[in-house]
Design a protein around this motif. Sequence first.
Motif, PDB file in Angstrom:
ATOM      1  N   SER A 151       0.816  -1.218   0.000  1.00  0.00           N
ATOM      2  CA  SER A 151       0.000   0.000   0.000  1.00  0.00           C
ATOM      3  C   SER A 151       0.853   1.275   0.000  1.00  0.00           C
ATOM      4  O   SER A 151       0.328   2.370  -0.171  1.00  0.00           O
ATOM      5  N   MET A 177      -6.069  -0.468   0.533  1.00  0.00           N
ATOM      6  CA  MET A 177      -6.647  -1.151   1.699  1.00  0.00           C
ATOM      7  C   MET A 177      -6.930  -0.116   2.788  1.00  0.00           C
ATOM      8  O   MET A 177      -6.016   0.550   3.263  1.00  0.00           O
ATOM      9  N   ASP A 178      -8.200   0.018   3.157  1.00  0.00           N
ATOM     10  CA  ASP A 178      -8.545   1.040   4.153  1.00  0.00           C
ATOM     11  C   ASP A 178      -9.228   0.464   5.398  1.00  0.00           C
ATOM     12  O   ASP A 178      -9.825   1.203   6.175  1.00  0.00           O
ATOM     13  N   ARG A 179      -9.138  -0.870   5.581  1.00  0.00           N
ATOM     14  CA  ARG A 179      -9.666  -1.474   6.818  1.00  0.00           C
ATOM     15  C   ARG A 179      -9.133  -2.902   7.002  1.00  0.00           C
ATOM     16  O   ARG A 179      -8.557  -3.489   6.081  1.00  0.00           O
ATOM     17  N   ALA A 183      -2.611  -0.491  11.122  1.00  0.00           N
ATOM     18  CA  ALA A 183      -2.744   0.929  10.761  1.00  0.00           C
ATOM     19  C   ALA A 183      -1.662   1.382   9.783  1.00  0.00           C
ATOM     20  O   ALA A 183      -1.922   2.184   8.881  1.00  0.00           O
ATOM     21  N   LEU A 186      -2.736   0.990   6.211  1.00  0.00           N
ATOM     22  CA  LEU A 186      -4.030   1.496   5.731  1.00  0.00           C
ATOM     23  C   LEU A 186      -3.918   2.838   5.022  1.00  0.00           C
ATOM     24  O   LEU A 186      -3.129   3.706   5.409  1.00  0.00           O
ATOM     25  N   ASP A 187      -4.708   2.982   3.968  1.00  0.00           N
ATOM     26  CA  ASP A 187      -4.881   4.291   3.333  1.00  0.00           C
ATOM     27  C   ASP A 187      -6.312   4.743   3.605  1.00  0.00           C
ATOM     28  O   ASP A 187      -7.004   4.174   4.471  1.00  0.00           O
ATOM     29  N   THR A 188      -6.764   5.748   2.893  1.00  0.00           N
ATOM     30  CA  THR A 188      -8.167   6.179   2.953  1.00  0.00           C
ATOM     31  C   THR A 188      -8.640   6.233   1.505  1.00  0.00           C
ATOM     32  O   THR A 188      -7.806   6.263   0.585  1.00  0.00           O
ATOM     33  N   THR A 220     -10.520  -5.969   2.781  1.00  0.00           N
ATOM     34  CA  THR A 220      -9.678  -4.867   3.262  1.00  0.00           C
ATOM     35  C   THR A 220      -9.993  -3.529   2.568  1.00  0.00           C
ATOM     36  O   THR A 220      -9.236  -2.567   2.714  1.00  0.00           O
ATOM     37  N   SER A 221     -11.088  -3.465   1.824  1.00  0.00           N
ATOM     38  CA  SER A 221     -11.501  -2.166   1.258  1.00  0.00           C
ATOM     39  C   SER A 221     -12.981  -1.932   1.560  1.00  0.00           C
ATOM     40  O   SER A 221     -13.812  -2.834   1.370  1.00  0.00           O
ATOM     41  N   GLU A 225     -14.050   2.758  -0.959  1.00  0.00           N
ATOM     42  CA  GLU A 225     -12.745   2.626  -1.616  1.00  0.00           C
ATOM     43  C   GLU A 225     -12.852   1.815  -2.915  1.00  0.00           C
ATOM     44  O   GLU A 225     -12.186   2.132  -3.911  1.00  0.00           O
TER      45      GLU A 225
END
Length: 452
Positions: A151, A177-179, A183, A186-188, A220-221, A225
Amino acid sequence: MNIKLVSLLCLCSFGATAETVGYRAEILYFKADPAKEKDASVHYKDGYLIVKDGYILKSGNYATLKDQPVDSMIDYSGKIITPGFIDTHVHYPQITMISEYGEQLIGWLNTYTFPTEIKYSNHPYASQKASVFLDQLVENGTTTALVFATSSPVSVDAFFEQALKRNMRMISGKVLMDRNAPAELLDTPESAYEESKALIKKWQHKGRLDYAVTPRFAPTSTEEELNIAGKLLREFPDVYLQTHLAENKQEVAWVKELFPKSRSYLDVYDKSGLVTKKSIFAHSIHLDDTDYKVMSEKGASIAFCPTSNLFLGSGLFNLDKAHQYSIPVGLGTDVGAGTSLSILQTMDEAYKVTQMRKAFTDNPDDVHSVTPMENLYLATLGGATVLSLQDKIGSLTPGKEADFVVLDPLAGQVLAGRNEGSKTIEETLFGIEMLGDDRTVTHTYVMGKKMK
Ligand code: GUN
Ligand code: ZN
């Protein structure tokens, strides 16, 4: 400066030879899918491949072509030239965690994969690992791959820089991947969009590189996202989409919980506009007939990753179903869940997966064990078709980029003993596929340049 001189200078800066070279060897490649057409293979027992400025000028029988003018001739008699291998699904950051014990998909990701991928926001570290990864692809005869980075955009830069240096045809992208991950990884949806867009502008079509929008997988999205990924595909219609799909039953059940409104796992991606002609779905094991139909109608493709599927205990991919629905399939090593970067070893396990399906089905006559020719097709023109690159790579016809390998059917005492008695090309090839490894790949050529 005239155009010819500029292109000559470009070629030389990559170290490609500007001369015309003839290679004499047994030659084998495909013009169609042998699972669908008779006479799909092209085979010259005593063949001649002529390469000029990194492209294939001619291929055919030595007797027919031997008087063609060349600057030099290399005699590989006794060896077999095939197109370079194509790996349609692999993770370069995972070469340091290949073969970790005891977990299936979700436990394996949390225990081994995520902690490893955190290290790739460090540029020197990522560069060094990317360099080793690409060198090992060459050792194993792989000239093109569709590759997950991490990521971190740094991991993508490091990979593309190394691939560009080697002039290899590579496709990669930043993982979204935002979840449901540490941490640090993770992105947003906003940063995923901005970072992917910047990377596309920087790398898409640079040299032989291409970009793939890369949501890791639905767990993971967030839906937001995944919609961003769809927006990127609409804004940049040339880029690829790579992700994982229906690999493991626990994963499939989790996706059902996370996306209760979707009919199936594939439908989650479809609702976000992610099922297109340039989409490659790794694994695709636990699908129903509607999923196959949707994939087929949208022209999407599958990366079959046998060593990974056996290692993680994920399941047995149904190659016959993919054929039935005319879905393009390529082979993926999926390192580090896959246990080898070798496409030869991947063909070995692909054959065994089809054998196991036959053993465990109620209708063994409906399952066919992948043939030696079909297996090589998956690794070459099949992979190129999955990547919509069949006009550029995957076969050895005039005008194609000269990515090819020289295979030794007698490499190592066991393979030599096995192949000494082989009477047909199919028999020899099957020996290579079941027993071959990096020793079997005597040479690897990238755009006409000898890299191994
Ligand atoms: N699903 C989501 N991430 C991964 C990964 O890194 N490897 C495999 N095999 N499956 C995944
Ligand atoms: Zn994977």
